[in-house]
Design an enzyme around this catalytic site. Structure first.
Site, PDB file in Angstrom:
ATOM      1  N   ALA A   9      -0.804  -8.455   0.038  1.00  0.00           N
ATOM      2  CA  ALA A   9       0.498  -8.150   0.641  1.00  0.00           C
ATOM      3  C   ALA A   9       1.661  -8.153  -0.346  1.00  0.00           C
ATOM      4  O   ALA A   9       2.783  -7.827   0.043  1.00  0.00           O
ATOM      5  CB  ALA A   9       0.796  -9.139   1.772  1.00  0.00           C
ATOM      6  N   LEU A  13       1.009  -0.799  -0.525  1.00  0.00           N
ATOM      7  CA  LEU A  13       0.849  -0.591   0.906  1.00  0.00           C
ATOM      8  C   LEU A  13       0.940  -1.900   1.679  1.00  0.00           C
ATOM      9  O   LEU A  13       1.584  -1.971   2.734  1.00  0.00           O
ATOM     10  CB  LEU A  13      -0.503   0.082   1.170  1.00  0.00           C
ATOM     11  N   TYR A 161     -15.690   2.474  -7.227  1.00  0.00           N
ATOM     12  CA  TYR A 161     -14.675   2.407  -6.164  1.00  0.00           C
ATOM     13  C   TYR A 161     -15.195   3.094  -4.893  1.00  0.00           C
ATOM     14  O   TYR A 161     -15.126   2.521  -3.797  1.00  0.00           O
ATOM     15  CB  TYR A 161     -13.389   3.080  -6.642  1.00  0.00           C
TER      16      TYR A 161
END
Length: 263
Positions: A9, A13, A161
């Site tokens: 956080a 995003l 990824y």
């Protein structure tokens, strides 16, 4: 209003979503890897509403489990988990990296950590229906090789990824079936393509979209009833990689996951 844990956080995003949730009246539990940055974020969030900070390095399964135990103990009312934290493909040409536990880093942070954290928090979430688990995935998906989950052969950051995000999608669909009828919904989403984040810039890519573009994709399943076991491209229902729906693939993935988490 909900009590919502969001990982990763402190930037990008996750940071944007945390502010949107706080401003909407939700109690936000903001996770970060760095204590100073996490505390700074919490102070800023408290200017808009109620928030608390939790610090853990998701590249360490021990710290992931400790995070789950701390959150469960402090917030038995938790009803939303947003697995947002992630590691990108890395800079072009960068080599293979491993986590504190010796796992390939992208698999560890993007997949094993969300699974371990979800497992730690499931008892709390199940006790607070309707509860929601939101997994921030990617449209970039590539089936995991069950014989070489750590991608020790022919390593590519992009492949690592995409494999981690494929695994997260397949896990989401399997978990949704497991939780059917419990009041806990679990969904996975691709927020937006090449958002303006440090992860994207580190990969040498010019951003195509903003974190604001991706935020609505996360906020919708975190705050609304949208069913369970679904994949969203932005806010639009879509299909993940077809192999993620294959039961045999998911069975092999589950076995590999348990081995990696318990090893």
């Amino acid at each position: 209003m909900s009590t919502i844990l969001i990982t990763g956080a402190t930037s990008g995003l996750g940071r944007y979503v945390a502010f949107e949730l706080v401003r909407s009246g939700h109690h936000v539990l903001a996770h970060g890897r760095d204590a100073t940055r996490t505390e700074q974020l919490v102070q800023e969030l408290r200017g808009e509403g109620t928030a608390e900070g939790f610090v853990a390095d998701l590249a360490s399964l021990a710290q992931v489990r400790e995070l789950g135990a701390k959150v469960a103990g402090a917030h038995p009312e938790l009803d939303v988990l947003v697995n947002n934290a992630g590691v990108g493909s890395g800079s072009p040409g960068s080599g293979r990296e491993v986590s504190a536990d010796g796992h390939e880093l992208r698999l560890a942070v993007n997949y094993l950590a969300p699974v371990a954290l979800t497992r730690a928090l499931l008892p709390v979430l199940r006790s607070n229906p309707p509860a929601r688990i939101v997994n921030v995935g990617s449209a970039g998906q590539e089936p995991l090789d069950a014989d070489d989950p750590g991608l020790t052969r022919g390593y590519s950051g992009v492949s690592a990824y995409c494999r981690s995000k494929f695994a997260l999608a397949a896990y989401t669909f399997a978990l949704a079936e497991e939780l059917d009828g419990t009041g806990v919904a679990v969904n996975v989403l691709h927020p937006a393509t090449y958002m303006d984040t440090a992860m994207v810039r580190a990969a040498g890519v010019s951003p195509w979209s903003s974190v604001a573009d991706g935020a609505s994709a996360v906020l919708a399943p975190a705050t609304r009833e949208l069913g369970s076991g679904r994949y969203f491209d932005g806010t639009r229902p879509a299909r993940a990689h077809e192999a993620a729906y294959d039961r045999d693939v998911r069975t092999r993935l589950s076995a590999v996951t348990d081995q990696l988490l318990d090893g």
